[in-house]
Design a protein around this motif. Structure first.
Motif, PDB file in Angstrom:
ATOM      1  N   ALA A  10       0.730  -1.171   0.073  1.00 28.81           N
ATOM      2  CA  ALA A  10      -0.123   0.080   0.222  1.00 28.81           C
ATOM      3  C   ALA A  10       0.874   1.017   0.081  1.00 28.81           C
ATOM      4  O   ALA A  10       1.272   1.743   0.944  1.00 28.81           O
ATOM      5  CB  ALA A  10      -0.868  -0.288   1.114  1.00 28.81           C
ATOM      6  N   GLY A  12       2.753   4.366  -2.970  1.00 22.63           N
ATOM      7  CA  GLY A  12       2.455   5.042  -4.308  1.00 22.63           C
ATOM      8  C   GLY A  12       2.531   4.252  -5.691  1.00 22.63           C
ATOM      9  O   GLY A  12       1.800   4.289  -6.170  1.00 22.63           O
ATOM     10  N   LYS A  15      -0.694   2.360  -5.463  1.00 18.82           N
ATOM     11  CA  LYS A  15      -1.837   3.287  -6.268  1.00 18.82           C
ATOM     12  C   LYS A  15      -1.667   3.046  -7.732  1.00 18.82           C
ATOM     13  O   LYS A  15      -2.884   2.675  -8.602  1.00 18.82           O
ATOM     14  CB  LYS A  15      -1.482   4.469  -5.998  1.00 18.82           C
ATOM     15  CG  LYS A  15      -1.603   5.198  -4.429  1.00 18.82           C
ATOM     16  CD  LYS A  15      -1.343   6.780  -4.149  1.00 18.82           C
ATOM     17  CE  LYS A  15      -1.459   7.048  -2.938  1.00 18.82           C
ATOM     18  NZ  LYS A  15      -1.184   8.416  -2.757  1.00 18.82           N
ATOM     19  N   ALA A  18      -3.089  -0.290  -8.619  1.00 18.72           N
ATOM     20  CA  ALA A  18      -4.691  -0.326  -8.281  1.00 18.72           C
ATOM     21  C   ALA A  18      -5.369   0.259  -9.614  1.00 18.72           C
ATOM     22  O   ALA A  18      -6.245  -0.286  -9.989  1.00 18.72           O
ATOM     23  CB  ALA A  18      -4.860   0.237  -7.246  1.00 18.72           C
ATOM     24  N   ASP A  19      -4.718   1.374 -10.241  1.00 21.61           N
ATOM     25  CA  ASP A  19      -5.348   2.102 -11.457  1.00 21.61           C
ATOM     26  C   ASP A  19      -5.191   1.100 -12.532  1.00 21.61           C
ATOM     27  O   ASP A  19      -6.100   0.919 -13.250  1.00 21.61           O
ATOM     28  CB  ASP A  19      -4.686   3.246 -11.611  1.00 21.61           C
ATOM     29  CG  ASP A  19      -5.088   3.934 -12.808  1.00 21.61           C
ATOM     30  OD1 ASP A  19      -6.345   4.290 -12.856  1.00 21.61           O
ATOM     31  OD2 ASP A  19      -4.505   4.203 -13.932  1.00 21.61           O
ATOM     32  N   ILE A  43      -6.317   4.644  -0.305  1.00 21.73           N
ATOM     33  CA  ILE A  43      -7.317   5.266  -1.710  1.00 21.73           C
ATOM     34  C   ILE A  43      -8.474   4.648  -1.978  1.00 21.73           C
ATOM     35  O   ILE A  43      -8.978   4.159  -2.778  1.00 21.73           O
ATOM     36  CB  ILE A  43      -6.095   5.076  -2.867  1.00 21.73           C
ATOM     37  CG1 ILE A  43      -5.969   3.593  -3.070  1.00 21.73           C
ATOM     38  CG2 ILE A  43      -5.000   5.866  -2.602  1.00 21.73           C
ATOM     39  CD1 ILE A  43      -5.007   3.091  -4.466  1.00 21.73           C
TER      40      ILE A  43
END
Length: 212
Positions: A10, A12, A15, A18-19, A43
């Protein structure tokens, strides 16, 4: 059918991964991370627990979103009996001619993988990187943002190519190397270590100042 994915890390990098999962039409179940300072969500997705709790989620797919190759490899060897998710951003360009991409690898937006290239397991091909034809990239390699690998390049296991570096065609870089940001590789690298400059030379330097 959409895949349900647990992301390990978890941060940067997590993130961005995840996108990619979402942009690919799949579902983020949540994150596993050993950071004790994390809250209950990250997020907008739940923090499911520590990494050693992976067995509670074995019905899902997993991907490791951690940039450090040694840590990534250590985690992968500890997580047994699971399915690895290969994350390829829809905006990446991957040739249909003779390309192999190993399980658990992450390929980010605007990366280019050209014909005949082999990408190993649990690699990172970062945003805007170019992997030209007939490259061979071994397991756990990290090719950073904007890197350019010319044709028929071989990158050894766990090597990290820093932001904006370039590697000329028909060259080999051995395992466990760190290539500094903006470095230009014009000769084979046969000894593990840190290489910086134009042309790149082996240096004894603080790696944190080069790759962070």
């Amino acid at each position: 059918m959409a895949k349900k994915v647990v992301i390990i890390g978890a941060s940067g990098h997590g993130k961005v991964v995840a996108d990619i999962v979402i942009q690919s039409g799949d579902q983020v179940v949540g994150f596993l991370d050993d950071n004790p300072n994390l809250g209950k969500d990250f997020i907008g997705f739940p923090v499911l627990g520590k990494i050693d709790q992976f067995h509670n989620y074995e019905e899902y797919w997993f991907v490791v979103a951690i940039g450090n190759a040694l840590i990534r490899e250590k985690i992968v060897t500890q997580l047994y009996g699971i399915r690895w998710y290969t994350a390829i951003h829809p905006a990446a360009t991957v040739s249909d001619i003779g390309v192999f991409i190993g399980e658990g690898t992450v390929i980010m937006a605007n990366a280019v993988i050209n014909a005949g290239s082999f990408i190993g397991k649990h690699c990172i091909i970062n945003t805007g990187a170019v992997v030209e034809h007939d490259n061979r990239i071994e397991d756990f390699v990290h090719v950073s943002v904007g890197v350019k690998l010319a044709g028929t390049v071989h990158i050894g296991k766990r090597t990290w190519i820093g932001i904006g570096a370039s590697v000329s065609n028909n060259l080999s870089i051995c395992f466990d190397c760190m290539i500094g940001a903006g470095a230009v590789i014009v000769n084979n690298i046969e000894e593990p270590g840190t290489y910086v400059g134009v042309p790149a030379k082996r240096k004894n330097v603080n790696e944190d100042t080069i790759f962070s």
